[in-house]
Scaffold this active site. Structure first.
Site, short mmCIF file in Angstrom:
data_model
loop_
_atom_site.label_atom_id
_atom_site.label_comp_id
_atom_site.label_asym_id
_atom_site.label_seq_id
_atom_site.Cartn_x
_atom_site.Cartn_y
_atom_site.Cartn_z
N SER A 142 0.88 -1.18 0.00
CA SER A 142 0.00 0.00 0.00
C SER A 142 0.91 1.21 0.00
O SER A 142 2.10 1.11 0.33
CB SER A 142 -0.85 -0.02 1.27
OG SER A 142 -1.46 1.23 1.50
N TYR A 155 -2.35 -1.64 10.43
CA TYR A 155 -2.30 -1.73 8.96
C TYR A 155 -0.98 -1.17 8.43
O TYR A 155 -0.30 -1.80 7.62
CB TYR A 155 -3.49 -0.96 8.38
CG TYR A 155 -3.67 -1.08 6.88
CD1 TYR A 155 -4.37 -2.15 6.34
CD2 TYR A 155 -3.17 -0.12 6.01
CE1 TYR A 155 -4.57 -2.26 4.97
CE2 TYR A 155 -3.35 -0.22 4.65
CZ TYR A 155 -4.06 -1.29 4.12
OH TYR A 155 -4.24 -1.39 2.76
P1 NAD Z 1 -11.58 -6.04 0.02
O1 NAD Z 1 -12.09 -5.95 1.42
O2 NAD Z 1 -12.47 -5.67 -1.11
O3 NAD Z 1 -10.98 -7.48 -0.28
C1 NAD Z 1 -10.20 -8.16 0.68
C2 NAD Z 1 -10.46 -9.64 0.52
O4 NAD Z 1 -9.64 -10.33 1.47
C3 NAD Z 1 -11.92 -9.99 0.81
O5 NAD Z 1 -12.46 -10.76 -0.27
C4 NAD Z 1 -11.85 -10.80 2.10
O6 NAD Z 1 -12.83 -11.82 2.20
C5 NAD Z 1 -10.43 -11.37 2.00
N1 NAD Z 1 -9.91 -11.79 3.31
C6 NAD Z 1 -9.95 -11.10 4.47
N2 NAD Z 1 -9.44 -11.85 5.46
C7 NAD Z 1 -9.06 -13.04 4.90
C8 NAD Z 1 -8.46 -14.22 5.42
N3 NAD Z 1 -8.15 -14.35 6.72
N4 NAD Z 1 -8.20 -15.24 4.57
C9 NAD Z 1 -8.53 -15.13 3.24
N5 NAD Z 1 -9.11 -14.05 2.70
C10 NAD Z 1 -9.37 -13.00 3.54
O7 NAD Z 1 -10.26 -5.13 0.01
P2 NAD Z 1 -9.34 -4.61 -1.18
O8 NAD Z 1 -9.37 -3.15 -1.10
O9 NAD Z 1 -9.61 -5.31 -2.44
O10 NAD Z 1 -7.93 -5.07 -0.59
C11 NAD Z 1 -7.09 -6.03 -1.19
C12 NAD Z 1 -5.66 -5.75 -0.78
O11 NAD Z 1 -5.27 -4.46 -1.28
C13 NAD Z 1 -5.44 -5.69 0.74
O12 NAD Z 1 -4.21 -6.29 1.06
C14 NAD Z 1 -5.42 -4.21 1.02
O13 NAD Z 1 -4.70 -3.90 2.18
C15 NAD Z 1 -4.71 -3.71 -0.23
N6 NAD Z 1 -4.90 -2.29 -0.50
C16 NAD Z 1 -6.14 -1.77 -0.69
C17 NAD Z 1 -6.26 -0.41 -0.96
C18 NAD Z 1 -7.60 0.24 -1.15
O14 NAD Z 1 -7.65 1.47 -1.15
N7 NAD Z 1 -8.68 -0.51 -1.34
C19 NAD Z 1 -5.12 0.39 -1.02
C20 NAD Z 1 -3.88 -0.18 -0.83
C21 NAD Z 1 -3.77 -1.53 -0.58
#
Ligand code: NAD
Length: 260
Positions: A142, A155
């Site tokens: 991130s 986080y």
């Molecule tokens: P999201 O909540 O849409 O998706 C996250 C997924 O992870 C979900 O489908 C959830 O069921 C799954 N998950 C959670 N705990 C789990 C576990 N213990 N085992 C297996 N699966 C599990 O979130 P997103 O925004 O798509 O995030 C995906 C990645 O991107 C994450 O690592 C997040 O930190 C990173 N990220 C997101 C953003 C943002 O702005 N959305 C920015 C930077 C990084």
């Protein structure tokens, strides 16, 4: 087809960024294992890939539980004959000041991001090392791998930690043609971020509009969200990169929120 003949396992692929990466990989010819704790949604993503003519398998996986990770990785490897690409993407978030976090909440966030990255890497590395093709591991970091924001201690800590793991794996994997890199997105409007908008508004005493404009997008060059498709493009580029020249790196995709 940039990934023809390759196999990929994407965690957290039931929704958000992981789902978009799984779809992009399948469009480029990869056979994709869709792994997530939310199994029903995972099966829907695999079904969508099948209707688009691709090949996918849905696997239940809790990335914090070693047996669950090992079972899903074995099942994907048995079905596809190995794993060439791991995308360690599953994630979670808690928005709260440090002194209001319980130890369980702290450990819970670290477990999904750090234990998840470690356990999936540990399970996939031997498969990659034993393959003449090597492999590639992509960690979802991130902008918070590089910067801090208030209210996100576990986080930010976890996302910084992932950078360390990727660099070690890049060094240990090199002689087996295993590369490891981190993608560092800015804010993407997935469920993870949608949940934070009212939480941050409450915690900071400002409106939801102000959270979006000032907190989430205030430091971008153009006031725009990064999209899941933007992140999937970078994942595809990293997955298809042909040599160890690109390893141990972190790629920021954030509309200029963070500039290296
Ligand atoms: P999201 O909540 O849409 O998706 C996250 C997924 O992870 C979900 O489908 C959830 O069921 C799954 N998950 C959670 N705990 C789990 C576990 N213990 N085992 C297996 N699966 C599990 O979130 P997103 O925004 O798509 O995030 C995906 C990645 O991107 C994450 O690592 C997040 O930190 C990173 N990220 C997101 C953003 C943002 O702005 N959305 C920015 C930077 C990084």
């Amino acid at each position: 087809m940039k990934l023809q003949g390759q196999t990929a396992l994407v965690t957290g692929a039931a929704g958000g960024i992981g789902r978009e990466i799984a779809l992009a990989f399948a469009r480029e010819g990869a056979r994709v294992a869709i792994a997530d704790i939310a199994f029903e949604a995972t099966a829907a993503v695999a079904a969508l890939i099948h209707t688009l003519g691709g090949e996918a398998v849905a696997l239940p996986m809790d990335v914090t539980v070693e047996k669950s990770v090992d079972a899903a990785v074995s099942s994907a490897a048995a079905r596809f004959g190995g794993i060439d690409i791991l995308v360690s993407n599953a994630g979670t978030q808690i928005v709260r000041p440090v002194e209001e976090l319980s130890l369980d909440e702290w450990k819970g966030v670290l477990a999904v991001h750090l234990d998840g990255a470690f356990l999936t890497t540990k399970a996939c590395l031997p498969l990659m090392k034993n393959s003449t093709r090597g492999g590639t591991i992509i960690y979802m970091g991130s902008v918070h791998s590089k910067e801090a924001s208030p209210l996100k201690a576990p986080y930010v800590t976890a996302k910084h930690g992932i950078m360390g793991l990727a660099k070690v794996v890049a060094k240990e994997g090199a002689k087996f043609k295993v590369r490891a890199n981190v993608i560092c997105p800015g804010f993407v409007r997935t469920p993870l971020v949608e949940r934070q908008i009212p939480e941050q508004a409450r915690a900071l005493g400002i409106s939801e509009q102000e959270v979006i404009r000032d907190v989430m997008l205030g430091d971008t060059v153009d006031g725009e969200f990064t999209s899941s498709q933007d992140v999937a493009e970078v994942a595809l580029w990293l997955a298809a990169f042909p040599s160890n020249a690109l390893t141990g790196q972190s790629i920021v995709v954030s509309h200029g929120w963070h500039m290296q």
